[in-house]
Design a protein around this motif. Structure first.
Motif, PDB file in Angstrom:
ATOM      1  N   PRO A   1      -8.641 -39.935  13.289  1.00 18.02           N
ATOM      2  CA  PRO A   1      -7.588 -40.033  12.278  1.00 18.02           C
ATOM      3  C   PRO A   1      -7.951 -39.371  10.947  1.00 18.02           C
ATOM      4  CG  PRO A   1      -8.209 -42.230  13.090  1.00 18.02           C
ATOM      5  CD  PRO A   1      -9.154 -41.245  13.700  1.00 18.02           C
ATOM      6  N   ASP A   2      -9.249 -39.278  10.662  1.00 25.26           N
ATOM      7  CA  ASP A   2      -9.658 -38.785   9.349  1.00 25.26           C
ATOM      8  C   ASP A   2     -10.328 -37.420   9.453  1.00 25.26           C
ATOM      9  OD1 ASP A   2     -11.803 -39.645  10.752  1.00 25.26           O
ATOM     10  OD2 ASP A   2     -12.667 -40.892   9.164  1.00 25.26           O
ATOM     11  N   TYR A   3      -9.999 -36.669  10.515  1.00 25.55           N
ATOM     12  CA  TYR A   3     -10.620 -35.365  10.684  1.00 25.55           C
ATOM     13  C   TYR A   3      -9.603 -34.256  10.521  1.00 25.55           C
ATOM     14  CZ  TYR A   3     -13.284 -31.501  12.534  1.00 25.55           C
ATOM     15  OH  TYR A   3     -13.920 -30.293  12.655  1.00 25.55           O
ATOM     16  N   PRO A   4      -9.820 -33.191   9.802  1.00 23.03           N
ATOM     17  CA  PRO A   4     -10.985 -33.005   8.929  1.00 23.03           C
ATOM     18  C   PRO A   4     -10.878 -33.783   7.620  1.00 23.03           C
ATOM     19  CG  PRO A   4      -9.548 -31.092   8.791  1.00 23.03           C
ATOM     20  CD  PRO A   4      -8.937 -32.024   9.803  1.00 23.03           C
ATOM     21  N   HIS A   5      -9.680 -34.322   7.321  1.00 26.78           N
ATOM     22  CA  HIS A   5      -9.472 -35.075   6.075  1.00 26.78           C
ATOM     23  C   HIS A   5      -8.700 -36.354   6.397  1.00 26.78           C
ATOM     24  CE1 HIS A   5     -10.948 -31.626   3.944  1.00 26.78           C
ATOM     25  NE2 HIS A   5     -10.031 -30.865   4.499  1.00 26.78           N
ATOM     26  N   PRO A   6      -8.721 -37.302   5.461  1.00 26.66           N
ATOM     27  CA  PRO A   6      -8.040 -38.576   5.738  1.00 26.66           C
ATOM     28  C   PRO A   6      -6.517 -38.483   5.783  1.00 26.66           C
ATOM     29  CG  PRO A   6      -9.660 -38.810   3.966  1.00 26.66           C
ATOM     30  CD  PRO A   6      -9.514 -37.355   4.227  1.00 26.66           C
ATOM     31  N   ASN A   7      -5.954 -37.279   5.690  1.00 32.58           N
ATOM     32  CA  ASN A   7      -4.498 -37.150   5.767  1.00 32.58           C
ATOM     33  C   ASN A   7      -4.042 -36.661   7.135  1.00 32.58           C
ATOM     34  OD1 ASN A   7      -5.544 -34.578   5.591  1.00 32.58           O
ATOM     35  ND2 ASN A   7      -3.753 -33.765   4.521  1.00 32.58           N
ATOM     36  N   ARG A   8      -4.957 -36.588   8.111  1.00 31.91           N
ATOM     37  CA  ARG A   8      -4.572 -35.956   9.384  1.00 31.91           C
ATOM     38  C   ARG A   8      -3.358 -36.634  10.025  1.00 31.91           C
ATOM     39  NH1 ARG A   8      -7.180 -32.355  13.012  1.00 31.91           N
ATOM     40  NH2 ARG A   8      -5.532 -31.564  14.351  1.00 31.91           N
ATOM     41  N   TYR A   9      -3.369 -37.956  10.095  1.00 26.47           N
ATOM     42  CA  TYR A   9      -2.237 -38.669  10.714  1.00 26.47           C
ATOM     43  C   TYR A   9      -0.938 -38.353   9.973  1.00 26.47           C
ATOM     44  CZ  TYR A   9      -4.424 -41.792  14.198  1.00 26.47           C
ATOM     45  OH  TYR A   9      -5.042 -42.317  15.302  1.00 26.47           O
ATOM     46  N   TRP A  10      -1.015 -38.401   8.629  1.00 27.56           N
ATOM     47  CA  TRP A  10       0.210 -38.245   7.831  1.00 27.56           C
ATOM     48  C   TRP A  10       0.716 -36.815   7.918  1.00 27.56           C
ATOM     49  CZ3 TRP A  10      -0.084 -42.825   8.681  1.00 27.56           C
ATOM     50  CH2 TRP A  10      -1.138 -43.650   8.298  1.00 27.56           C
ATOM     51  N   LYS A  11      -0.220 -35.881   8.028  1.00 31.16           N
ATOM     52  CA  LYS A  11       0.171 -34.486   8.197  1.00 31.16           C
ATOM     53  C   LYS A  11       0.865 -34.296   9.554  1.00 31.16           C
ATOM     54  CE  LYS A  11      -1.879 -29.801   8.073  1.00 31.16           C
ATOM     55  NZ  LYS A  11      -0.571 -29.251   8.312  1.00 31.16           N
ATOM     56  N   LEU A  12       0.330 -34.956  10.574  1.00 26.76           N
ATOM     57  CA  LEU A  12       0.954 -34.846  11.901  1.00 26.76           C
ATOM     58  C   LEU A  12       2.374 -35.433  11.875  1.00 26.76           C
ATOM     59  CD1 LEU A  12      -2.104 -35.838  14.149  1.00 26.76           C
ATOM     60  CD2 LEU A  12      -1.023 -33.582  14.038  1.00 26.76           C
ATOM     61  N   VAL A  13       2.529 -36.567  11.194  1.00 28.30           N
ATOM     62  CA  VAL A  13       3.870 -37.182  11.098  1.00 28.30           C
ATOM     63  C   VAL A  13       4.836 -36.187  10.457  1.00 28.30           C
ATOM     64  CG1 VAL A  13       5.220 -38.979   9.940  1.00 28.30           C
ATOM     65  CG2 VAL A  13       3.056 -39.580  11.058  1.00 28.30           C
ATOM     66  N   GLU A  14       4.375 -35.565   9.370  1.00 25.97           N
ATOM     67  CA  GLU A  14       5.243 -34.610   8.671  1.00 25.97           C
ATOM     68  C   GLU A  14       5.495 -33.354   9.508  1.00 25.97           C
ATOM     69  OE1 GLU A  14       4.952 -33.430   4.293  1.00 25.97           O
ATOM     70  OE2 GLU A  14       3.883 -31.788   5.269  1.00 25.97           O
ATOM     71  N   ASP A  15       4.423 -32.771  10.036  1.00 34.62           N
ATOM     72  CA  ASP A  15       4.563 -31.508  10.761  1.00 34.62           C
ATOM     73  C   ASP A  15       5.512 -31.637  11.950  1.00 34.62           C
ATOM     74  OD1 ASP A  15       2.844 -30.385   9.014  1.00 34.62           O
ATOM     75  OD2 ASP A  15       1.142 -30.185  10.408  1.00 34.62           O
ATOM     76  N   TYR A  16       5.432 -32.756  12.649  1.00 33.17           N
ATOM     77  CA  TYR A  16       6.223 -32.876  13.882  1.00 33.17           C
ATOM     78  C   TYR A  16       7.491 -33.708  13.705  1.00 33.17           C
ATOM     79  CZ  TYR A  16       2.273 -30.739  16.227  1.00 33.17           C
ATOM     80  OH  TYR A  16       1.298 -29.867  16.611  1.00 33.17           O
ATOM     81  N   GLY A  17       7.611 -34.402  12.576  1.00 34.34           N
ATOM     82  CA  GLY A  17       8.780 -35.258  12.389  1.00 34.34           C
ATOM     83  C   GLY A  17       8.741 -36.480  13.290  1.00 34.34           C
ATOM     84  N   ILE A  18       7.567 -37.102  13.372  1.00 31.26           N
ATOM     85  CA  ILE A  18       7.405 -38.309  14.193  1.00 31.26           C
ATOM     86  C   ILE A  18       8.356 -39.390  13.662  1.00 31.26           C
ATOM     87  CG2 ILE A  18       5.752 -40.129  14.885  1.00 31.26           C
ATOM     88  CD1 ILE A  18       4.572 -37.457  15.739  1.00 31.26           C
ATOM     89  N   THR A  19       9.039 -40.080  14.556  1.00 30.69           N
ATOM     90  CA  THR A  19       9.967 -41.121  14.097  1.00 30.69           C
ATOM     91  C   THR A  19       9.403 -42.532  14.260  1.00 30.69           C
ATOM     92  OG1 THR A  19      11.123 -41.228  16.226  1.00 30.69           O
ATOM     93  CG2 THR A  19      11.996 -39.686  14.585  1.00 30.69           C
ATOM     94  N   ILE A  20       8.493 -42.719  15.227  1.00 26.68           N
ATOM     95  CA  ILE A  20       7.906 -44.044  15.434  1.00 26.68           C
ATOM     96  C   ILE A  20       6.396 -43.881  15.619  1.00 26.68           C
ATOM     97  CG2 ILE A  20       8.026 -46.200  16.738  1.00 26.68           C
ATOM     98  CD1 ILE A  20      10.663 -45.222  17.940  1.00 26.68           C
ATOM     99  N   LEU A  21       5.629 -44.608  14.834  1.00 23.82           N
ATOM    100  CA  LEU A  21       4.167 -44.532  14.926  1.00 23.82           C
ATOM    101  C   LEU A  21       3.613 -45.905  15.293  1.00 23.82           C
ATOM    102  CD1 LEU A  21       1.343 -43.267  14.425  1.00 23.82           C
ATOM    103  CD2 LEU A  21       1.602 -43.893  12.017  1.00 23.82           C
TER     104      LEU A  21
END
Ligand code: WTA
Length: 643
Positions: free
Chosen positions: A344-364
């Motif tokens: 989750p924190d690779y390479p930075h602690p924003n990886r999860y949040w970046k994935l949510v934004e990049d893909y438009g995840i609706t449910i995590l």
């Protein structure tokens, strides 16, 4: 504020009752099951009628069942007796034969940023091809296949290919090491092992093939190893035994057509090893019919899954959460799932949040340990991303402390996303105590039992606890997703789950809990020798037997100590053999030994060399005392202590 639970775990006391998060009227109006609370009552009034309706709604049957529930052999319950079905058919074939043919089934991002998409049609083709490869290796209905891979689409393809041909998979989490893998291969008696050269984790590779080689050396039964090439690292291929996945998939035998094997509802579907109270791993068995119906129903109602959702269950397919809610239920429901390979924190602690934004995840859907781990880096890492695509959040694996709940709700959910805190177990197949989007939430409470589930908190004599009184968490009626047995050891199944309340015929979960004045459930934690470390389920016995297998150790005991980030960490105590003296080098060597024998997730964070261990007169180690001592707590009743 925190207090001590019966098993010594520190927990935050129930959030104030006034802290109630009501569902928004829109969420209720748009919910898949807006009448969920009413459905709960109806389902319990007639569980057979309820599950009959779900079985027809959720999946296709090749042949209808004659009976919904057969309880004549309780606790060996049978569901959907006589029905014929196939889980891979329901997950893939029927969508390929529908308008969903070209809908995305899976979106994948690797840790290094590589991307792969599979439509239902493409995933179906890959699964069929690999199913034919397996057939070519002599795998057939009822055979067990062990899978030991990283988090990539091929793990999913392997699982679906196995079930398509009626074989039984046993997936071993990639964080386990050679001895853990070897004993699981032996217990399942699998002739075939599917693995990878390696897996990516935090920019480094985990040597899965090397570990597989060691495991295969220790267990004589494997004659075929199929190796998926992920990291391109150097590995040893044993001629005749080892085969590259990509080479096999290029052969004429890998035809993209494979008919699903018709399976009886009660035929074995998969084995998943989990930790119990002895050192020997316990193979929890799920079967073909009820598991499908239960996982699909729970996912649809709890996470309100709609056709256009992008669902991300951030667990590992190697654990039950991944089996049920990465692989099977989302595909059965025809949804689009997202999978991420790495940390989750690779390479930075924003990886999860970046994935949510990049893909438009609706449910995590993730674990409290991940939430706490990311929370400690501060809000800015999340705030830099547009998380407005999210509409629902989920939590699983251990109690979520109200502080982490509130952070998740405020910073990730922008106070717009209800949090589904789902309590369940490997043995239950799917969610058991959980809200849905129409249930009012209290931070830290898993709220109410799901439709058709009768759960209770009881005293040792079976009487129901008063509100706010701690007790044993039990389930009083069977449900379709329940485990059917312990692989090869039905007595252990009865003893482990059905003996504590044998007279009443209730399932004992191993957890303690309490209910508040509103009937909401608050899970406290394990009452047995199971420890949840970062959400991973480990048995003290497995770690202890690894320690005593070291030539210098005479005796060992392990306890779980509450930890702010990881939920619990392991503290080990070892008595050394005569003539061996303790040193920090030996402590390091013992930790390394556990890493090799069980896996990196099981390494004790503290290891003390001691002269003796507190025991009862009958010789049982009193772990409660060790735990109290480490935490500097009063040791309580010691009347059964030997000396
Ligand atoms: C714990 C994981 C509190 C519990 C799906 C259970 C939880 C054990 C929760 C099963 C939750 C799981 N709140 N505790 N929402 N979810 N647990 O088999 O102690 O890996 O008995 O299954 O995890 O762990 P397992």
């Amino acid at each position: 504020m925190s207090e001590q639970s019966s098993n010594g775990q520190a927990i935050e006391v129930a959030a104030a009752d006034s802290e109630l998060y009501q569902p928004s009227p829109e969420a209720v109006a748009n919910a898949v099951a807006p009448n969920y609370l009413q459905l709960r009552g109806e389902a319990l009034a007639d569980i057979e009628a309820y599950w009959d309706a779900r079985a027809r709604e959720m999946i296709d049957w090749f042949e209808p069942y004659e009976k919904v529930l057969d309880d004549s052999g309780a606790p060996f319950y049978k569901w959907f007796v006589g029905g014929k079905t196939n889980i891979a058919y329901n997950a893939l074939d029927r969508h390929v034969n529908s308008w969903r043919r070209h809908k995305l089934a899976l979106i994948f991002e690797g840790e290094e940023g590589d991307k792969q998409n599979y439509s239902y049609y493409q995933l179906w083709q890959e699964v069929n091809k690999f199913a034919n490869v397996l057939k070519g290796k002599g795998v057939g209905k009822g055979d067990t296949v062990t899978i030991y891979m990283g988090r990539t689409p091929e793990l999913m393809i392997a699982m679906l290919a196995v079930t398509k041909i009626g074989a039984v998979h046993s997936v071993v989490y990639g964080g386990f090491s050679e001895q853990a893998l070897a004993s699981r291969i032996d217990d399942a008696q699998s002739r075939v092992l599917i693995t990878s050269d390696g897996a990516w984790l935090r920019g480094k590779t985990v040597n899965l093939k090397d570990i597989s080689d060691e495991a295969v050396k220790r267990s004589s039964i494997v004659d075929t190893v199929i190796v998926y090439q992920r990291t391109m690292q150097d590995v040893q291929m044993t001629p005749g035994r080892d085969h590259w996945w990509h080479e096999e998939m290029a052969l004429p035998i890998a035809s993209p057509i494979c008919e699903p094997e018709p399976m009886d509802a009660e035929d074995p579907l998969f084995i998943l090893y989990t930790s119990g109270t002895t050192g020997r791993p316990k193979g929890v068995l799920h079967t073909c019919g009820g598991y499908q119906v239960y996982t699909a129903t729970t996912l649809k109602y709890v996470f309100d899954l709609k056709e256009d959702d992008l669902w991300w269950c951030a667990a590992d397919p190697g654990w039950i959460t991944g089996h049920s809610y990465i692989v099977y239920a989302p595909l059965i429901l025809g949804s689009t799932g997202f999978m991420y390979e790495g940390a989750p924190d690779y390479p930075h602690p924003n990886r999860y949040w970046k994935l949510v934004e990049d893909y438009g995840i609706t449910i995590l859907y993730t674990a409290p340990t991940a939430i706490r781990g990311l929370m400690r880096f501060g809000d800015a890492w999340a705030e830099q991303h547009d998380l407005s695509s999210l509409r629902l959040l989920g939590s699983v694996g251990e109690p979520i402390n109200p502080e982490a709940w509130r952070w998740y709700h405020r910073v990730i959910g922008r106070e717009n996303c209800p949090i589904m805190d789902t309590w369940w177990q490997t043995e239950t197949g799917g969610f058991m105590i959980t809200p849905t989007p129409v249930v009012a939430l209290k931070p830290g409470s898993a709220t109410l039992p799901f439709t058709g589930i009768e759960a209770d908190v009881v005293r040792e004599d079976g009487s129901t606890c008063e509100p706010n009184e701690d007790g044993y968490l039990v389930v009083k009626r069977p449900w379709p997703g329940m485990a059917r047995t312990v692989w090869g050891d039905p007595d252990r199944y009865v003893e482990q789950y059905w003996s504590e309340f044998a007279q009443q015929g209730w399932y004992f979960t191993g957890d303690s809990a309490r209910r508040d004045d509103d009937g909401y459930f608050w899970i406290i934690g394990r009452m047995d020798d199971v420890i949840k470390v970062s959400g991973y389920r480990l048995g003290t016995a497995e770690i202890e037997s690894a320690l005593v297998s070291h030539p210098d150790v005479a005796e060992a005991a392990c306890v779980g100590i509450p930890h702010e980030l990881r939920g619990n960490v392991i503290h080990a105590f070892c008595i050394l053999n005569d003539g061996v003296s303790g040193s920090s080098d030996l402590v390091d060597a013992l930790k390394l030994h556990v890493r090799h024998e069980v896996g990196p997730i099981a390494v004790p964070s503290e290891l003390s060399i001691v002269d003796g261990l507190p025991k009862t007169r009958s010789g049982k180690i009193m772990r409660r005392l060790l735990k109290a001592q480490v935490q500097g707590l009063p040791i309580g009743d010691v009347s059964t202590l030997a000396d």
